[in-house]
Design a protein around this motif. Sequence first.
Motif, PDB file in Angstrom:
ATOM      1  N   ALA A 298       0.830  -1.207   0.000  1.00 40.09           N
ATOM      2  CA  ALA A 298       0.000   0.000   0.000  1.00 40.09           C
ATOM      3  C   ALA A 298       0.863   1.255   0.000  1.00 40.09           C
ATOM      4  O   ALA A 298       0.580   2.222  -0.715  1.00 40.09           O
ATOM      5  CB  ALA A 298      -0.926  -0.003   1.214  1.00 40.09           C
ATOM      6  N   ILE A 299       1.938   1.237   0.805  1.00 41.45           N
ATOM      7  CA  ILE A 299       2.830   2.397   0.861  1.00 41.45           C
ATOM      8  C   ILE A 299       3.592   2.553  -0.458  1.00 41.45           C
ATOM      9  O   ILE A 299       3.611   3.623  -1.071  1.00 41.45           O
ATOM     10  CB  ILE A 299       3.832   2.265   2.023  1.00 41.45           C
ATOM     11  CG1 ILE A 299       3.108   2.269   3.378  1.00 41.45           C
ATOM     12  CG2 ILE A 299       4.884   3.367   1.966  1.00 41.45           C
ATOM     13  CD1 ILE A 299       2.603   3.591   3.839  1.00 41.45           C
ATOM     14  N   LYS A 303      -1.071   3.775  -2.450  1.00 45.48           N
ATOM     15  CA  LYS A 303      -2.483   3.751  -2.052  1.00 45.48           C
ATOM     16  C   LYS A 303      -2.818   4.814  -1.007  1.00 45.48           C
ATOM     17  O   LYS A 303      -3.967   5.216  -0.872  1.00 45.48           O
ATOM     18  CB  LYS A 303      -2.857   2.364  -1.528  1.00 45.48           C
ATOM     19  CG  LYS A 303      -2.942   1.311  -2.616  1.00 45.48           C
ATOM     20  CD  LYS A 303      -3.448  -0.010  -2.081  1.00 45.48           C
ATOM     21  CE  LYS A 303      -3.559  -1.040  -3.200  1.00 45.48           C
ATOM     22  NZ  LYS A 303      -4.019  -2.360  -2.713  1.00 45.48           N
ATOM     23  N   VAL A 304      -1.816   5.253  -0.245  1.00 45.78           N
ATOM     24  CA  VAL A 304      -2.063   6.300   0.753  1.00 45.78           C
ATOM     25  C   VAL A 304      -1.421   7.623   0.318  1.00 45.78           C
ATOM     26  O   VAL A 304      -1.352   8.560   1.093  1.00 45.78           O
ATOM     27  CB  VAL A 304      -1.556   5.887   2.152  1.00 45.78           C
ATOM     28  CG1 VAL A 304      -2.335   4.702   2.673  1.00 45.78           C
ATOM     29  CG2 VAL A 304      -0.066   5.546   2.130  1.00 45.78           C
ATOM     30  N   ARG A 305      -0.967   7.673  -0.933  1.00 39.46           N
ATOM     31  CA  ARG A 305      -0.377   8.900  -1.482  1.00 39.46           C
ATOM     32  C   ARG A 305      -1.471   9.780  -2.066  1.00 39.46           C
ATOM     33  O   ARG A 305      -2.388   9.292  -2.708  1.00 39.46           O
ATOM     34  CB  ARG A 305       0.628   8.530  -2.577  1.00 39.46           C
ATOM     35  CG  ARG A 305       1.220   9.705  -3.340  1.00 39.46           C
ATOM     36  CD  ARG A 305       1.992   9.224  -4.559  1.00 39.46           C
ATOM     37  NE  ARG A 305       2.537  10.333  -5.340  1.00 39.46           N
ATOM     38  CZ  ARG A 305       1.880  10.967  -6.305  1.00 39.46           C
ATOM     39  NH1 ARG A 305       0.638  10.614  -6.592  1.00 39.46           N
ATOM     40  NH2 ARG A 305       2.456  11.951  -6.962  1.00 39.46           N
ATOM     41  N   TYR A 478       5.661  13.640  -0.053  1.00 35.00           N
ATOM     42  CA  TYR A 478       5.545  12.182  -0.122  1.00 35.00           C
ATOM     43  C   TYR A 478       6.481  11.628  -1.203  1.00 35.00           C
ATOM     44  O   TYR A 478       7.226  10.668  -0.980  1.00 35.00           O
ATOM     45  CB  TYR A 478       4.094  11.814  -0.440  1.00 35.00           C
ATOM     46  CG  TYR A 478       3.714  10.390  -0.114  1.00 35.00           C
ATOM     47  CD1 TYR A 478       3.065  10.091   1.077  1.00 35.00           C
ATOM     48  CD2 TYR A 478       3.985   9.346  -0.992  1.00 35.00           C
ATOM     49  CE1 TYR A 478       2.694   8.785   1.384  1.00 35.00           C
ATOM     50  CE2 TYR A 478       3.626   8.046  -0.695  1.00 35.00           C
ATOM     51  CZ  TYR A 478       2.978   7.770   0.500  1.00 35.00           C
ATOM     52  OH  TYR A 478       2.633   6.477   0.802  1.00 35.00           O
ATOM     53  N   ARG A 648      -3.726   8.690   9.985  1.00 35.32           N
ATOM     54  CA  ARG A 648      -4.762   8.653   8.962  1.00 35.32           C
ATOM     55  C   ARG A 648      -5.156   7.233   8.577  1.00 35.32           C
ATOM     56  O   ARG A 648      -6.281   7.002   8.151  1.00 35.32           O
ATOM     57  CB  ARG A 648      -4.287   9.415   7.726  1.00 35.32           C
ATOM     58  CG  ARG A 648      -3.716  10.788   8.084  1.00 35.32           C
ATOM     59  CD  ARG A 648      -3.647  11.761   6.959  1.00 35.32           C
ATOM     60  NE  ARG A 648      -3.155  11.234   5.701  1.00 35.32           N
ATOM     61  CZ  ARG A 648      -3.206  11.911   4.547  1.00 35.32           C
ATOM     62  NH1 ARG A 648      -3.718  13.115   4.531  1.00 35.32           N
ATOM     63  NH2 ARG A 648      -2.722  11.392   3.436  1.00 35.32           N
ATOM     64  N   THR A 649      -4.228   6.278   8.716  1.00 42.34           N
ATOM     65  CA  THR A 649      -4.523   4.894   8.344  1.00 42.34           C
ATOM     66  C   THR A 649      -3.871   3.924   9.317  1.00 42.34           C
ATOM     67  O   THR A 649      -2.865   4.241   9.951  1.00 42.34           O
ATOM     68  CB  THR A 649      -3.992   4.563   6.926  1.00 42.34           C
ATOM     69  OG1 THR A 649      -2.552   4.628   6.939  1.00 42.34           O
ATOM     70  CG2 THR A 649      -4.531   5.537   5.888  1.00 42.34           C
ATOM     71  N   VAL A 651      -2.405   1.224   8.339  1.00 44.43           N
ATOM     72  CA  VAL A 651      -1.159   0.815   7.685  1.00 44.43           C
ATOM     73  C   VAL A 651      -0.008   1.680   8.178  1.00 44.43           C
ATOM     74  O   VAL A 651       1.062   1.179   8.558  1.00 44.43           O
ATOM     75  CB  VAL A 651      -1.293   0.929   6.145  1.00 44.43           C
ATOM     76  CG1 VAL A 651       0.071   0.837   5.475  1.00 44.43           C
ATOM     77  CG2 VAL A 651      -2.205  -0.169   5.616  1.00 44.43           C
ATOM     78  N   GLU A 652      -0.206   3.000   8.189  1.00 41.47           N
ATOM     79  CA  GLU A 652       0.845   3.913   8.626  1.00 41.47           C
ATOM     80  C   GLU A 652       1.090   3.801  10.125  1.00 41.47           C
ATOM     81  O   GLU A 652       2.226   3.953  10.589  1.00 41.47           O
ATOM     82  CB  GLU A 652       0.478   5.341   8.233  1.00 41.47           C
ATOM     83  CG  GLU A 652       0.533   5.553   6.724  1.00 41.47           C
ATOM     84  CD  GLU A 652      -0.100   6.855   6.277  1.00 41.47           C
ATOM     85  OE1 GLU A 652       0.599   7.691   5.693  1.00 41.47           O
ATOM     86  OE2 GLU A 652      -1.311   7.027   6.519  1.00 41.47           O
ATOM     87  N   LYS A 710     -14.005  -0.377  10.962  1.00 38.43           N
ATOM     88  CA  LYS A 710     -13.175  -0.801   9.843  1.00 38.43           C
ATOM     89  C   LYS A 710     -13.235  -2.311   9.655  1.00 38.43           C
ATOM     90  O   LYS A 710     -13.151  -2.822   8.541  1.00 38.43           O
ATOM     91  CB  LYS A 710     -11.730  -0.332  10.042  1.00 38.43           C
ATOM     92  CG  LYS A 710     -11.580   1.177   9.878  1.00 38.43           C
ATOM     93  CD  LYS A 710     -10.141   1.619  10.004  1.00 38.43           C
ATOM     94  CE  LYS A 710     -10.019   3.129   9.804  1.00 38.43           C
ATOM     95  NZ  LYS A 710      -8.637   3.608   9.919  1.00 38.43           N
TER      96      LYS A 710
END
Length: 715
Positions: A298-299, A303-305, A478, A648-649, A651-652, A710
């Motif tokens: 994802a990173i 996907k989070v960009r 980013y 924000r996520t 994942v992060e 979620k």
Amino acid sequence: MTDFIYEKDADGIVTVTMDMQGQSANTMNERYVPGMDEVLSKLRAEDVLKGVVFASAKKTFFAGGDLGLILGIDKADDETFHYIEENKRPYRELEQLPVPVVAAINGAALGGGYELCLACNHRIIADVKGAVVGLPEVTLGLLPGAGGVVRLTKLLGLEKALPHLTEGKPVKPQAALAEGMVDAVVGSTDELIPAAKAWIKANPDAHTQAWDQKGFRYPGGDALHPKVRQIAVAAPAVLYQKTRGLLPAPAKILDIAVNSMRMGYDAALRNESRGICALAVTPECKAAITTFFFGMQAIKGGKVRPEGDHWQAKSAAILGAGMMGSGIAWAHANAGLPSVLKDMEMDKAEKGKSYTAMLADKRIKRGRMDEAKKDQLLSQIVPATEDSAFEGTDLIIEAVFEDIALKEKVIPETFKMLGENGIYGSNTSTLPISILAESCPDPSRFIGLHFFSPVDKMKVVEIILGEKTSEETLRKAYDYVQQIGYMPIVVNDKRGFFTSRVFSTYLDEGMALMRDGMAPVAVERAGWLAGMPVGPLAVHDETSLVLSQKIRKTHEALDKRLGVENGFSIDMEAGNPIVDAMIEQGRGGRHYGGGFYEYAADGSKSLWSGLDQFAKGNAEISMEDAIDRLLYRQAIETLRCLNEGVLRTEVEANLGGIFAIGFPAHTGGAIQFIRGLGIDTFAARAADLADRFGERFALDASAFDILRDKQAVAA
């Protein structure tokens, strides 16, 4: 057969080109077994068959198992066992064909892809960019379940196979040839199939695997060989030192590899299948696949960009040639980004540049760099004392001392040197970006870029959005972080952001345990057993108690300026008195000659004997409670950051916690740690800790709503 292109030449050699439709890589998807069965059936039906070549139409050779399917396995039952056995069955049938089979490896052959190669009689790899072989399943909490453990042990012997099985590092062509993992190397992908066919013609009878031949002996000795027995006895202790008993996969791999030497081949393959079934349902496996595979995808995949065109900095300036500024200069040079390194005095700027020379010299000494590369790196860094040296630059990173007044002076003075489309980043660890942005002529182009020390090893950057930071600036920041090869973690602005807040709780809880009566050595042991890289007292010495005190006083001054109370809301009631008392006694941390530890001239260290003065209680704290206190404290603060919108996520949250703070990797990160235990189980244990040890562990039921919501969406 669109997934497997079947071509037979005039010499009777069939080339099977794998080209899984609708995906960028060949994988063991739901069409893989039927496709392989069709190929094998056709091969067995050939009247004149001289050999088989397996090749790939993708950039990679074969990526292996479908991790989405593996992530969905929730029971180690007969159905799961049958699924694993079915996936590996074609490999056994392949190596029983009455003709030579060659793997023509054009790119990455990892996991199930390399297991396919192991089932072939001969392996040829092209020495091109991206071409590697290996069995990385252990890094995902799994084992190579398509014959990899059994076959690699037979191919290389136990001693040489174990590092590849238990560490999972990819191996480049020449090294793979030297190790015996491949049999030949060619210079280009165009040479692969001709070389494979030539080998088949020269070796028409080489169709029986060595381990299927009578009298087969393991390289390096069979199961009863004294050296092999010694390895089998010593290896568990070596593994425990590396994994601390927190990772079940390496131990399971060792067990299966050793026992595969003591049983029949087919029985060993079945035992391997049972092993992967057992591992696939463990929390460690779920955590690793979720975080280190899908999370990293994802990173890296953006996907989070923020959406928009990709941006690349062509030039940069770093303000401040201290430890952080020097480290950032190294990162830029390594990525080929020309940078001006500015300080008030040329000697300091030159010293900052010499940091890159020092790191390069270390790599040269280890054979990882040459003098030409060092010279190239140093040419990218220009020391300077004047702002005019970087006029029109694409990027400015302010890395001066963590003092708000100093930063507010430097920012407007240097911003005018920024190019028209450039961005300005502040390398602050806790100061609010929105407040610093008030001193910036254009707050929309101002953003936080929080690097971690040492920069050359900590390859993650916390990107902090101010209230007025534009989406375009975030996108550029980013892209810049990825341009220099670092991992971007985006957070919203709040005191301490994410990483500093969570890291502070780890330091404080270590001191709280000591205050409550736990022996300092046991506190450090708890950190080690929890899976943290360093104990809380040792890491506090490294970051320095003086810095902790300065950060606190900076925030107290900021509170007065803003007319608020407890703007940096982390409960540090245990640690603050200890930090103040330690500093008063001249113990500010390692840099100041000593802190929680005494440091000897030979590099050794030992806990300071005076720490018993801080024990205010004499509670018998169990190791289980100590470990949970250290982990739950960080996980709770991470959850608060997620609830507050600082993160924000998930994942992060997970990747940032692991790579920036050192949250135990086997958990998959703090939020995955909560999910792995189960939300209700975590909540009950947190309530128990709050009842027994303090309100800092308290969370109301609504704190978990964001995770439940979620989870419902995912379901």
